[in-house]
Scaffold this active site. Structure first.
Site, short mmCIF file in Angstrom:
data_model
loop_
_atom_site.label_atom_id
_atom_site.label_comp_id
_atom_site.label_asym_id
_atom_site.label_seq_id
_atom_site.Cartn_x
_atom_site.Cartn_y
_atom_site.Cartn_z
N ALA A 26 5.47 -0.60 4.18
CA ALA A 26 5.16 -1.68 5.12
C ALA A 26 3.67 -1.99 5.17
O ALA A 26 3.17 -2.82 4.42
CB ALA A 26 5.71 -1.32 6.50
N CYS A 27 2.93 -1.31 6.04
CA CYS A 27 1.54 -1.70 6.30
C CYS A 27 0.63 -1.51 5.08
O CYS A 27 -0.25 -2.34 4.83
CB CYS A 27 1.00 -0.94 7.50
SG CYS A 27 1.90 -1.33 9.02
#
Length: 234
Positions: free
Chosen positions: A174-175
């Site tokens: 994700a990030c």
């Protein structure tokens, strides 16, 4: 998952990667973006809510304690010794009441428990003390997955002449991934530091690093990055 299951998963993933690598190289993927002339470290969400136990966002503790934090310490030593910029990125929200008529969480709280990372509780979003920022390093607060989305990151990197970002942190799926994808889209040479990236889910790191290396940036070891940091511009 049991250790034996994780090892078997890793073996199966590696087998799949070996086959996929052949296809990608035949079609011109997995080229090298390479290191540039001025690097910066972008460390994503290595804050207590992710690096310490007991939080919904807690990542693999064995990897965190034995690989990611030591890798970060080694990288930080090289960045600091050579005067290269360091940006620590974290995530927190000021209005965490999910029933509030307005909130800085946007819609993300409808999908994942971002409401637990309350800006009022600094211990949650503070960078892990083992890799804490020192004077001259910048801590950036983001609200979305990417460290670039809706933040000043690209602007301050360009203002300081940075052309290469070494990306570390969590989570790989994700990030970290979103930061790398936005980084190359914004014109920075993106380097994912292999041993300094983690996740909560077995297999997520291996898969995402493989895919990133094929499409969005170069995956390099801590040692390769340290050698680069110690020699670039000299």
């Amino acid at each position: 998952m049991e250790d034996v299951d994780v090892k078997e998963l890793d073996r199966m993933l590696q087998q799949a990667f070996d086959e996929a690598t052949k296809l990608y190289k035949e079609r011109g993927f997995a080229r090298r973006v390479g290191f540039g002339k001025k690097p910066a470290l972008v460390s994503v969400d290595l804050a207590n809510a992710w690096t310490r136990p007991g939080n919904p966002f807690t990542c693999d503790q064995e990897k965190m304690d034995n690989e990611i934090i030591p890798g970060m310490q080694k990288l930080l030593k090289a960045f600091r010794a050579n005067g290269h910029p360091v940006i620590h990125v974290t995530t927190a929200y000021e209005i965490t009441d999910r029933n509030a008529p307005f909130t800085d969480m946007g819609l993300w709280h409808d999908k994942i428990p971002v409401d637990v990372v309350d800006l009022a509780n600094e211990d949650l979003w503070a960078i892990d003390s083992r890799i804490a920022p020192i004077e001259g390093e910048y801590t950036l607060l983001k609200k979305r997955a990417s460290s670039f989305h809706g933040t000043e990151l690209a602007g301050i990197l360009r203002a300081n002449g940075v052309d290469t970002i070494l990306v570390t942190g969590v989570t790989a799926c994700a990030c970290v991934r979103q930061t790398i994808c936005d980084g190359i889209a914004d014109g920075f040479r993106t380097i994912a530091v292999k041993e300094a990236i983690g996740d909560r889910v077995p297999g997520a790191v291996a898969w995402n690093l493989f895919d990133i290396d094929s499409k969005f940036g170069d995956v390099e070891t801590v040692d390769t990055c340290v050698e680069y940091l110690n020699t670039v511009g000299k």
